[in-house]
Scaffold this active site. Structure first.
Site, mmCIF file in Angstrom:
data_model
loop_
_atom_site.group_PDB
_atom_site.id
_atom_site.type_symbol
_atom_site.label_atom_id
_atom_site.label_comp_id
_atom_site.label_asym_id
_atom_site.label_seq_id
_atom_site.Cartn_x
_atom_site.Cartn_y
_atom_site.Cartn_z
ATOM 1 N N ASP A 25 106.627 56.187 67.445
ATOM 2 C CA ASP A 25 107.916 56.864 67.612
ATOM 3 C C ASP A 25 107.661 58.235 68.233
ATOM 4 O OD1 ASP A 25 110.567 57.521 67.487
ATOM 5 O OD2 ASP A 25 110.656 57.715 65.303
ATOM 6 N N ASP A 118 112.082 55.403 73.255
ATOM 7 C CA ASP A 118 111.082 56.256 72.616
ATOM 8 C C ASP A 118 110.405 55.662 71.391
ATOM 9 O OD1 ASP A 118 113.347 56.321 71.080
ATOM 10 O OD2 ASP A 118 113.310 58.479 70.730
ATOM 11 N N GLU A 119 110.611 54.385 71.122
ATOM 12 C CA GLU A 119 109.888 53.798 69.993
ATOM 13 C C GLU A 119 109.668 52.308 70.210
ATOM 14 O OE1 GLU A 119 111.862 53.351 66.160
ATOM 15 O OE2 GLU A 119 113.784 53.830 67.087
#
Length: 370
Positions: A25, A118-119
């Site tokens: 993350d 983003d993860e």
């Protein structure tokens, strides 16, 4: 005819090998990209998005100290942090960095399940570079992300997706946490249930009223008690509080829609209140749309009245909706058609469906079903 390899003895009762799952993350991703690209923003409280009537799409850690969070109205964020710097989102830049990060993941495994820009989950059970452990792989990935993008990432390492995701949040920002199978139940017991994936604020509030505040409280309830109170969700709660999550890491999922909704603490009736709240919902929904790299042709407004009657209204376009202004304005237009209201409204939702690749005209396959 079935045949086994010579000398290969397969025991059907043997336990399955322990998987090695990493949840990566990025730390305050949108805001961190802005601070990286504009040195004048470093060390300052930064909010991506906002504007006069908008909502915060992302907040830097300097802003979070003041209680600024994503989906917060910009006026509230400004009130909490008078020195807050608002910057316009640059989704093309965020997608470019996300592609860099995805390429790093692909060097270590083919089993990558993106949840957003983003993860992602990674199954690194196969140690491709003989690094010796999932922890070493996570450390290598984080080091490469820092070296190649100038950004930091946090990672959780465990044997299943649920625990890995919990672990990635444990030592943020720029942290690493490893939870081994024998540690999982004790670790889960120590956490507030509000941190559990699949338990939202409303469910956490309901659990709190029942005296269920921590994982330990949840573990004390039987499967029958949980299903009796929460229906089919009760089984999921029973499993996750015991660290049981057999979901595989999937490299792709088909998303039918991306949306957000908000249940209010009080019923709203006036146009001013409802349009204000719809702005907030639209901002949160668009953040999810952008993170999922989605575009769609149909905007749908969801409304629940005080008598719990639920309705929806939609508007479809010939081409995909490609910007937040059109998305939000369409939502307001759909809401205007329902005003004035005789009953109060307790929930508003806004979503995008008939998804397609940005710039494409066909159906698309996304990394996240929301």
């Amino acid at each position: 005819m079935n045949a086994s390899l010579p000398g290969k003895i397969i025991d059907p009762d043997a336990p399955a090998p322990v998987r090695k799952i990493i949840h990566v993350d990025m730390d305050a991703f949108f805001a961190s990209v802005e601070q990286r690209d504009d040195p004048s923003l470093r060390g300052k409280p930064v909010a991506v998005g906002g504007g006069h009537r908008g909502v915060v799409a992302a907040a830097s850690y300097e802003a979070r100290v003041f209680g600024v969070r994503s989906a917060m109205p910009s006026v509230t964020a400004r009130r909490r942090c008078p020195d807050l710097v608002f910057v316009k989102p640059r989704f093309d830049a965020y997608r470019q960095v996300s592609q860099q990060i995805r390429a790093i993941f692909a060097d270590y495994t083919d089993l990558i399940e993106p949840l957003s820009l983003d993860e992602a989950y990674l199954d690194v059970s196969e140690d491709r570079h003989a690094l010796g452990s999932a922890k070493a792989i996570a450390e290598a990935i984080r080091a490469r992300i820092r070296a190649e993008t100038g950004l930091t990432a946090s990672a959780g390492v465990s044997y299943c997706k649920f625990v890995a995701k919990l672990a990635s949040d444990q030592n943020k920002p720029d942290g690493l946490c490893v939870i081994r199978p024998e540690q999982a139940q004790r670790y889960i017991a120590s956490l507030p249930v509000g941190r559990f994936h699949g338990i939202g604020p409303k469910t956490a509030e309901r659990l709190d009223k029942l005296g269920i505040v921590t994982g330990a409280d949840l573990q004390s309830l039987s499967l029958e008690e949980l299903t009796g109170r929460f229906g089919s969700s009760g089984e999921w709660y029973w499993r996750i509080c015991r660290g049981i999550d057999e979901r595989p890491v999937r490299s792709s999922r088909i998303a039918k829609s991306v949306s957000a909704e908000r249940t209010f603490n009080e019923d709203y009736r006036t146009a001013e209140d409802l349009h204000r709240e719809l702005d907030r919902v639209a901002g949160l929904a668009w953040e999810r749309i952008a993170r999922a790299q989605a575009a769609g042709r149909t905007v749908t407004l969801k409304v629940k009245y005080s008598d719990f009657r639920l309705i929806s209204r939609s508007h479809s376009f010939v081409d995909p909706v490609g910007d937040p202004a059109t998305f939000t304005a369409t939502g307001h237009h759909l809401l205007d058609a329902l005003l004035p209201v005789s009953l109060g409204i307790r929930l508003l939702g806004l979503g995008l469906s008939n998804l397609a690749e940005r710039g494409d005209t066909g159906p698309r396959q996304l990394g996240l079903a929301i």
